[in-house]
Design a protein around this motif. Structure first.
Motif, PDB file in Angstrom:
ATOM      1  N   ARG A 159      89.854  35.284  15.931  1.00 41.70           N
ATOM      2  CA  ARG A 159      90.538  34.121  16.504  1.00 41.70           C
ATOM      3  C   ARG A 159      90.020  32.788  15.966  1.00 41.70           C
ATOM      4  O   ARG A 159      90.642  31.755  16.163  1.00 41.70           O
ATOM      5  CB  ARG A 159      90.459  34.154  18.033  1.00 41.70           C
ATOM      6  CG  ARG A 159      89.068  34.019  18.593  1.00 41.70           C
ATOM      7  CD  ARG A 159      89.093  33.952  20.109  1.00 41.70           C
ATOM      8  NE  ARG A 159      87.798  34.246  20.667  1.00 41.70           N
ATOM      9  CZ  ARG A 159      87.516  35.318  21.386  1.00 41.70           C
ATOM     10  NH1 ARG A 159      88.446  36.220  21.617  1.00 41.70           N
ATOM     11  NH2 ARG A 159      86.306  35.501  21.874  1.00 41.70           N
ATOM     12  N   ASP A 160      88.863  32.829  15.275  1.00 44.21           N
ATOM     13  CA  ASP A 160      88.300  31.609  14.696  1.00 44.21           C
ATOM     14  C   ASP A 160      88.555  31.492  13.190  1.00 44.21           C
ATOM     15  O   ASP A 160      88.053  30.572  12.550  1.00 44.21           O
ATOM     16  CB  ASP A 160      86.782  31.559  14.935  1.00 44.21           C
ATOM     17  CG  ASP A 160      86.436  31.518  16.419  1.00 44.21           C
ATOM     18  OD1 ASP A 160      87.244  30.961  17.192  1.00 44.21           O
ATOM     19  OD2 ASP A 160      85.376  32.050  16.796  1.00 44.21           O
ATOM     20  N   MET A 161      89.321  32.421  12.636  1.00 45.34           N
ATOM     21  CA  MET A 161      89.513  32.456  11.186  1.00 45.34           C
ATOM     22  C   MET A 161      90.126  31.159  10.660  1.00 45.34           C
ATOM     23  O   MET A 161      89.821  30.723   9.549  1.00 45.34           O
ATOM     24  CB  MET A 161      90.394  33.654  10.802  1.00 45.34           C
ATOM     25  CG  MET A 161      90.251  34.064   9.379  1.00 45.34           C
ATOM     26  SD  MET A 161      90.785  35.767   9.015  1.00 45.34           S
ATOM     27  CE  MET A 161      92.329  35.911   9.859  1.00 45.34           C
ATOM     28  N   HIS A 162      90.957  30.505  11.452  1.00 43.72           N
ATOM     29  CA  HIS A 162      91.615  29.266  11.011  1.00 43.72           C
ATOM     30  C   HIS A 162      90.654  28.092  10.865  1.00 43.72           C
ATOM     31  O   HIS A 162      91.019  27.053  10.317  1.00 43.72           O
ATOM     32  CB  HIS A 162      92.755  28.893  11.972  1.00 43.72           C
ATOM     33  CG  HIS A 162      92.290  28.462  13.331  1.00 43.72           C
ATOM     34  ND1 HIS A 162      91.753  29.332  14.242  1.00 43.72           N
ATOM     35  CD2 HIS A 162      92.275  27.246  13.915  1.00 43.72           C
ATOM     36  CE1 HIS A 162      91.431  28.682  15.339  1.00 43.72           C
ATOM     37  NE2 HIS A 162      91.727  27.415  15.173  1.00 43.72           N
ATOM     38  N   THR A 163      89.412  28.260  11.335  1.00 40.14           N
ATOM     39  CA  THR A 163      88.405  27.207  11.179  1.00 40.14           C
ATOM     40  C   THR A 163      87.210  27.672  10.345  1.00 40.14           C
ATOM     41  O   THR A 163      86.211  26.953  10.248  1.00 40.14           O
ATOM     42  CB  THR A 163      87.898  26.720  12.557  1.00 40.14           C
ATOM     43  OG1 THR A 163      87.310  27.829  13.254  1.00 40.14           O
ATOM     44  CG2 THR A 163      89.020  26.117  13.379  1.00 40.14           C
ATOM     45  N   SER A 182      96.562  32.774   8.771  1.00 41.15           N
ATOM     46  CA  SER A 182      95.973  33.134  10.052  1.00 41.15           C
ATOM     47  C   SER A 182      96.608  32.360  11.206  1.00 41.15           C
ATOM     48  O   SER A 182      97.231  31.311  11.018  1.00 41.15           O
ATOM     49  CB  SER A 182      94.465  32.867  10.027  1.00 41.15           C
ATOM     50  OG  SER A 182      94.220  31.497   9.777  1.00 41.15           O
ATOM     51  N   SER A 183      96.397  32.896  12.395  1.00 45.23           N
ATOM     52  CA  SER A 183      96.866  32.256  13.620  1.00 45.23           C
ATOM     53  C   SER A 183      96.229  30.879  13.765  1.00 45.23           C
ATOM     54  O   SER A 183      95.057  30.681  13.442  1.00 45.23           O
ATOM     55  CB  SER A 183      96.503  33.132  14.814  1.00 45.23           C
ATOM     56  OG  SER A 183      96.846  32.503  16.028  1.00 45.23           O
ATOM     57  N   ASN A 184      97.018  29.928  14.222  1.00 47.97           N
ATOM     58  CA  ASN A 184      96.620  28.532  14.438  1.00 47.97           C
ATOM     59  C   ASN A 184      96.436  27.749  13.146  1.00 47.97           C
ATOM     60  O   ASN A 184      96.057  26.585  13.182  1.00 47.97           O
ATOM     61  CB  ASN A 184      95.371  28.430  15.317  1.00 47.97           C
ATOM     62  CG  ASN A 184      95.637  28.928  16.710  1.00 47.97           C
ATOM     63  OD1 ASN A 184      96.646  28.594  17.320  1.00 47.97           O
ATOM     64  ND2 ASN A 184      94.759  29.775  17.213  1.00 47.97           N
ATOM     65  N   PHE A 185      96.709  28.380  12.004  1.00 53.42           N
ATOM     66  CA  PHE A 185      96.814  27.656  10.737  1.00 53.42           C
ATOM     67  C   PHE A 185      98.207  27.843  10.163  1.00 53.42           C
ATOM     68  O   PHE A 185      98.901  26.871   9.886  1.00 53.42           O
ATOM     69  CB  PHE A 185      95.767  28.125   9.724  1.00 53.42           C
ATOM     70  CG  PHE A 185      96.014  27.564   8.351  1.00 53.42           C
ATOM     71  CD1 PHE A 185      95.823  26.205   8.114  1.00 53.42           C
ATOM     72  CD2 PHE A 185      96.474  28.358   7.316  1.00 53.42           C
ATOM     73  CE1 PHE A 185      96.082  25.655   6.856  1.00 53.42           C
ATOM     74  CE2 PHE A 185      96.730  27.833   6.057  1.00 53.42           C
ATOM     75  CZ  PHE A 185      96.544  26.476   5.824  1.00 53.42           C
ATOM     76  N   ALA A 186      98.644  29.090  10.000  1.00 51.81           N
ATOM     77  CA  ALA A 186      99.956  29.360   9.423  1.00 51.81           C
ATOM     78  C   ALA A 186     101.027  29.566  10.497  1.00 51.81           C
ATOM     79  O   ALA A 186     102.205  29.358  10.242  1.00 51.81           O
ATOM     80  CB  ALA A 186      99.891  30.588   8.511  1.00 51.81           C
ATOM     81  N   TYR A 187     100.621  29.969  11.672  1.00 50.48           N
ATOM     82  CA  TYR A 187     101.565  30.182  12.776  1.00 50.48           C
ATOM     83  C   TYR A 187     100.836  30.011  14.103  1.00 50.48           C
ATOM     84  O   TYR A 187      99.607  30.045  14.158  1.00 50.48           O
ATOM     85  CB  TYR A 187     102.201  31.576  12.696  1.00 50.48           C
ATOM     86  CG  TYR A 187     101.232  32.710  12.954  1.00 50.48           C
ATOM     87  CD1 TYR A 187     101.077  33.244  14.225  1.00 50.48           C
ATOM     88  CD2 TYR A 187     100.459  33.234  11.917  1.00 50.48           C
ATOM     89  CE1 TYR A 187     100.178  34.275  14.461  1.00 50.48           C
ATOM     90  CE2 TYR A 187      99.560  34.261  12.147  1.00 50.48           C
ATOM     91  CZ  TYR A 187      99.431  34.775  13.416  1.00 50.48           C
ATOM     92  OH  TYR A 187      98.532  35.790  13.653  1.00 50.48           O
ATOM     93  N   LYS A 188     101.619  29.829  15.149  1.00 52.70           N
ATOM     94  CA  LYS A 188     101.047  29.683  16.486  1.00 52.70           C
ATOM     95  C   LYS A 188     101.837  30.541  17.454  1.00 52.70           C
ATOM     96  O   LYS A 188     103.065  30.416  17.545  1.00 52.70           O
ATOM     97  CB  LYS A 188     101.095  28.215  16.923  1.00 52.70           C
ATOM     98  CG  LYS A 188     100.408  27.937  18.233  1.00 52.70           C
ATOM     99  CD  LYS A 188     100.337  26.444  18.502  1.00 52.70           C
ATOM    100  CE  LYS A 188      99.538  26.175  19.758  1.00 52.70           C
ATOM    101  NZ  LYS A 188      99.363  24.728  19.988  1.00 52.70           N
ATOM    102  N   ASP A 189     101.137  31.408  18.160  1.00 48.20           N
ATOM    103  CA  ASP A 189     101.801  32.261  19.149  1.00 48.20           C
ATOM    104  C   ASP A 189     102.319  31.423  20.308  1.00 48.20           C
ATOM    105  O   ASP A 189     101.623  30.534  20.802  1.00 48.20           O
ATOM    106  CB  ASP A 189     100.842  33.342  19.671  1.00 48.20           C
ATOM    107  CG  ASP A 189     100.592  34.426  18.639  1.00 48.20           C
ATOM    108  OD1 ASP A 189     101.565  34.887  18.031  1.00 48.20           O
ATOM    109  OD2 ASP A 189      99.420  34.801  18.444  1.00 48.20           O
TER     110      ASP A 189
END
Length: 195
Positions: free
Chosen positions: A59-63, A104-111
């Motif tokens: 879940r932290d991959m976008h940072t 990744s989530s919160n970089f390329a898309y957001k649920d």
């Protein structure tokens, strides 16, 4: 228009490399393309292996600071060009490892809690240039177009990228593969592309 070319082949004597050169050559003659950057995943030594543990969470991959420069490249680009071979009916593991980490989530898309997420890369376009040993129709008829479905629907549309163009070149190990004609097609496309 700013263009990021992501090249995925370990050999700079390959036809994939020649196609990348034609992308650059055509782009350099297109007045609408202001800059081209190249990311050579093998030369870069990009690590395609996902690591998740107590200190490195998915879940932290976008940072992830190790991926920051790659995120910046994607955000910088108006057009992303992927140049790669088709191996076993799909892109190389190196490219898939890049995709796994970068989109990744919160970089390329957001649920959003529904069936489909909100794509965060809207407005960008993608061009996929792939080469293969077998005939082009092999992917379409034998593998039910799995390559295009994977790239267009499961990846790019999911993250908000709707404009996706494919060049799939088959018979590339044959002396009758019309290499010069296909290379020129890529050169002309990038020389004339306008969005």
């Amino acid at each position: 228009m700013k263009t990021l070319v992501i090249y995925t082949h370990p050999n700079h004597q390959s036809l994939s490399y020649a196609f990348m050169q034609k992308v650059i050559e055509g782009s350099s003659e297109n007045p609408l393309i202001e800059e081209v950057k190249v990311l050579d995943l093998y030369e870069e030594g990009f690590n395609p292996i996902l690591v998740f543990n107590k200190t490195k969470r998915r879940r932290d991959m976008h940072t992830d600071p190790e991926l920051a420069k790659y995120r910046e490249q994607i955000m910088w680009a108006d057009t992303i060009v992927f140049v790669y071979p088709i191996w076993w009916g799909r892109p190389p593991a190196m490219l898939m490892g890049y995709i796994d980490q970068m989109f990744s989530s919160n970089f390329a898309y957001k649920d959003k809690g529904g069936l489909l997420p909100e794509g965060l890369l809207k407005g960008k376009s993608v061009v996929c240039i792939s080469t293969m040993k077998g005939p082009t129709f092999y992917l379409l008829y034998w593998l039910y177009n799995a390559h295009k479905v994977l790239m267009r629907k499961a990846l790019f549309n999911y993250v908000g990228i709707k404009k996706v163009k494919f060049f799939e070149f088959g018979n590339m190990e044959s002396p009758k593969g019309k290499h010069a004609e296909k290379l020129n097609k890529i050169y002309r496309y990038f020389k004339m592309i306008n969005a």
